[in-house]
Design an enzyme around this catalytic site. Structure first.
Site, mmCIF file in Angstrom:
data_model
loop_
_atom_site.group_PDB
_atom_site.id
_atom_site.type_symbol
_atom_site.label_atom_id
_atom_site.label_comp_id
_atom_site.label_asym_id
_atom_site.label_seq_id
_atom_site.Cartn_x
_atom_site.Cartn_y
_atom_site.Cartn_z
ATOM 1 C CE LYS A 38 -3.991 -2.141 2.095
ATOM 2 N NZ LYS A 38 -4.599 -2.671 3.319
ATOM 3 C CD GLN A 93 -3.961 -4.415 6.539
ATOM 4 O OE1 GLN A 93 -3.760 -3.498 5.761
ATOM 5 N NE2 GLN A 93 -4.659 -5.499 6.204
ATOM 6 C CG ASP A 108 -10.356 -0.210 4.660
ATOM 7 O OD1 ASP A 108 -10.095 -0.551 3.487
ATOM 8 O OD2 ASP A 108 -9.736 -0.635 5.652
#
Ligand code: NAP
Length: 293
Positions: free
Chosen positions: A55, A99, A122
């Site tokens: 990422k 995460q 997200d």
């Protein structure tokens, strides 16, 4: 019948990343704004560490700022919460990603709900999930957006298609169903209590597999000519005891029946980070009050 067309997720993801990089360059030039993505990693789960590294690499390659926050596995909940609150206030940060999975002492849901919905790249915050189900603009989960992009790449307009989804998780199954409704599909969602699963899956013009069970979906569960999008990422033992990645679909069987299919790896996987970068650019534009393209 010949083999299905392969849907090249790597190539589509490359296109998306190129569009994002162009948008980032434009934003810098027109408004002097550099979109910034903060990623929080708690502990050293090997798969999560690889995702976070990729990422960061791709964020920088797209011309954005990347802020990595690596915390020890035993970090208390209150400290992770405090970090999220700091990032919420940081004007250089337009996207925040925590995460998952998080270690047991941390209440993951409370952490996600503490993220400013405007920075929730997200798309897991209740506000963004609600906006998606109401058809309002907001940040949409990355993997489901990637699935729909790939289905459109293969089929073009999805209007009227019967989409069957296996899996009803908040991060894949439910949001992909909402997105397919937006595309005017007829949507069926299956799960572990569905009766006659093969009978239902074999009705789908589009079949989305998001189960987490290696090669569960067999060739005769698939409607001939269907578009198959395999979200599953499962590590199994391959030849010579070496581990390999497979999807939720039995690819060798499915490729003989489907009209088009995503491989694993190289299908949905690469789309997730590309769509994360796209969300970060969209969040930066929205926060800075700049119209979306
Ligand atoms: P999840 O939260 O575990 O949900 C799995 C879903 O599958 C649940 O709704 C479950 O039903 C259903 N299910 C389980 N066993 C079943 C069975 N035998 N028959 C029918 N349905 C069954 O998983 P997830 O987070 O959605 O992830 C699914 C897969 O996608 C995993 O392999 C994951 O690694 C992968 N994934 C990939 C990406 C990517 O970037 N490519 C991103 C996210 C996830 P119930 O609700 O009834 O329990």
């Amino acid at each position: 019948m010949g083999d299905a067309d392969l849907i090249d997720g790597k190539a589509v993801a490359r296109e998306v990343r190129a569009q994002v990089a162009e948008g980032v360059a434009g934003l810098k030039e027109s408004h002097g704004v550099t979109p910034g993505l903060a990623v929080v990693l708690v502990g050293e789960d090997p798969a999560s560490s690889v995702y976070v590294r990729n990422k960061a690499k791709q964020t920088i390659a797209a011309g954005m700022a990347s802020f990595e926050h690596k915390l020890d596995a035993d970090t208390p909940h209150s400290e992770v919460l405090a970090l999220v609150e700091t990032l919420n206030r940081d004007p250089e940060v337009h996207g925040i990603l925590v995460q998952l999975p998080l270690p047991g002492q941390i209440d993951a849901d409370a952490i996600i709900q503490a993220i400013d919905p405007a920075k929730d790249v997200d798309g897991f915050h209740a506000i963004n999930a609600g906006r998606l189900s109401l058809g309002q603009p907001g940040l949409v989960p990355c993997t489901p957006v990637g699935c729909v992009m790939l289905a459109k790449k293969a089929l073009g307009d999805l209007t009227g298609a019967h989409a069957v989804i296996v899996g009803r998780s908040n991060i894949v199954g439910k949001p992909v169903a909402q997105l397919l409704l937006r595309e005017h599909c007829t949507v069926t969602i299956c799960h572990s209590r569905t009766r006659d699963l093969p009978g239902v899956t074999s009705q789908g013009d589009i079949l989305i597999a998001a189960v987490g069970r290696a090669e569960m979906i067999k060739g005769d569960w698939i409607k001939p000519g269907a578009c198959v999008i395999d979200v599953g990422i499962n590590r199994i033992e391959g030849e010579g005891g070496k581990s390999k990645l497979v999807g939720d679909v039995d690819f060798a069987q499915a490729v003989k029946v489907a009209g088009s299919i995503t491989p694993v790896p190289g299908g949905v996987g690469p789309m997730t980070i590309a769509c994360l970068l796209r969300n970060t650019l969209r969040a930066a534009r929205a926060i800075e009050g700049i119209e979306q393209d």
